[in-house]
Design an enzyme around this catalytic site. Structure first.
Site, PDB file in Angstrom:
ATOM      1  N   HIS A 190       0.810  -1.215   0.000  1.00  0.00           N
ATOM      2  CA  HIS A 190       0.000   0.000   0.000  1.00  0.00           C
ATOM      3  C   HIS A 190       0.849   1.274   0.000  1.00  0.00           C
ATOM      4  O   HIS A 190       1.908   1.349   0.621  1.00  0.00           O
ATOM      5  CB  HIS A 190      -0.926   0.016   1.212  1.00  0.00           C
ATOM      6  CG  HIS A 190      -0.200  -0.082   2.525  1.00  0.00           C
ATOM      7  ND1 HIS A 190       0.248   1.012   3.211  1.00  0.00           N
ATOM      8  CD2 HIS A 190       0.160  -1.161   3.253  1.00  0.00           C
ATOM      9  CE1 HIS A 190       0.841   0.627   4.321  1.00  0.00           C
ATOM     10  NE2 HIS A 190       0.811  -0.701   4.370  1.00  0.00           N
ATOM     11  N   ASP A 191       0.371   2.270  -0.744  1.00  0.00           N
ATOM     12  CA  ASP A 191       0.938   3.620  -0.749  1.00  0.00           C
ATOM     13  C   ASP A 191       2.344   3.689  -1.325  1.00  0.00           C
ATOM     14  O   ASP A 191       3.064   4.663  -1.082  1.00  0.00           O
ATOM     15  CB  ASP A 191       0.921   4.227   0.664  1.00  0.00           C
ATOM     16  CG  ASP A 191      -0.467   4.278   1.268  1.00  0.00           C
ATOM     17  OD1 ASP A 191      -1.282   5.078   0.789  1.00  0.00           O
ATOM     18  OD2 ASP A 191      -0.756   3.490   2.176  1.00  0.00           O
ATOM     19  N   GLY A 248       5.072  -1.031   2.778  1.00  0.00           N
ATOM     20  CA  GLY A 248       4.235   0.137   2.541  1.00  0.00           C
ATOM     21  C   GLY A 248       5.006   1.437   2.479  1.00  0.00           C
ATOM     22  O   GLY A 248       6.085   1.582   3.055  1.00  0.00           O
TER      23      GLY A 248
END
Length: 261
Positions: free
Chosen positions: A118-119, A136
């Site tokens: 994520h991200d 992440g």
């Protein structure tokens, strides 16, 4: 594109000349651009934004919810740029409330079993070899190559045109234009082969080498080295890119193999 053995949600927006092979599942709120090929047994979940002329191989999972216990179902996305290839069983997770998106650039090759969490923000023209993994919030510049089995710690940044050797544990930021190897991960020279392949002239490569000699081989600390580089080296886009990367580093840059700073 009409494949009776695939499931495509009516809310997905898929260009007419996209090919979707059997047993693939495409969820709602997905966009797929012209000329993209989706192999069998691919799962594309809500929030995927896939560009033109991409190739996604069997077993890949795109835009799954992040493996982050703080994620609370917020509306986030994954963006994959044009002409990018995602190989077998790679996983790319959508963003959280931090950046609200995970981004893969154009013309990238993400090989089998890679994981992009994520991200993460990945630039254009990157190659991630088999089983490379980003935790992440990682930022990867353009033209970066990660060899196989590289593991990148959360919040790390890797500068453009860098090369990270196979099996590396990347705990600190990797500056632009360098080769990173050994354990702990260290500066072992600039990525001269990659730079030549991308058209950097010899004088530009020497300039980058001279900058990193000051940073890594003259026994200065990072603050001293950046002051000397700024004072003594001519201002160029490459010099300024290196200096800005060092100043912006949140986790600190990796050490030189023979450095005590």
């Amino acid at each position: 594109m009409n494949q009776p053995l695939a499931y495509i949600h009516p809310g997905a927006k898929i260009a007419k000349n996209v090919v979707v092979e059997p047993f693939t599942t495409i969820h709602n709120n997905v966009t797929i651009g012209d000329g993209t090929w989706i192999g069998s047994n691919v799962t594309i979940m809500e929030g995927a934004r896939i560009g033109k002329n991409c190739n996604i191989f069997p077993g890949a999972v795109i835009s799954a919810p992040p493996q982050d216990l703080k994620y609370n179902g917020e509306d986030t996305i994954v963006t994959i740029g044009d002409n990018t290839t995602i190989r077998e069983c790679a996983t790319i997770h959508k963003g959280t409330s931090d950046r609200h998106k995970t981004v893969i650039g154009k013309n990238c090759l993400i090989m089998a079993y890679c994981h992009i969490a994520h991200d993460c923000i990945v630039g254009d023209n990157c190659i991630f070899s088999n089983n490379s993994t980003l935790a992440g919030h990682v930022t990867i510049g353009d033209n970066v190559i990660l060899a196989g089995l590289v593991a990148v710690h959360q919040f790390v940044s890797v500068g453009q045109h860098a090369f990270v050797t196979g099996g590396s544990l990347v705990r600190k930021d990797v500056p632009p234009f360098v080769k990173a190897a050994r354990e702990p991960l260290s500066y072992v020279g600039i990525n001269s082969v990659g730079l030549r392949r991308r058209g950097f002239p010899s004088e530009k490569i020497r300039e980058i080498q001279n900058i990193y000699r000051i940073l890594y081989q003259k026994h200065y600390n990072n603050s001293q080295a950046t002051q000397i580089i700024e004072a003594e080296m001519e201002a160029t886009p490459e010099r300024d890119e290196i200096l800005q990367f060092i100043r912006d580093s949140q986790r600190g840059i990796m050490k030189g193999y023979f450095s005590n700073n």
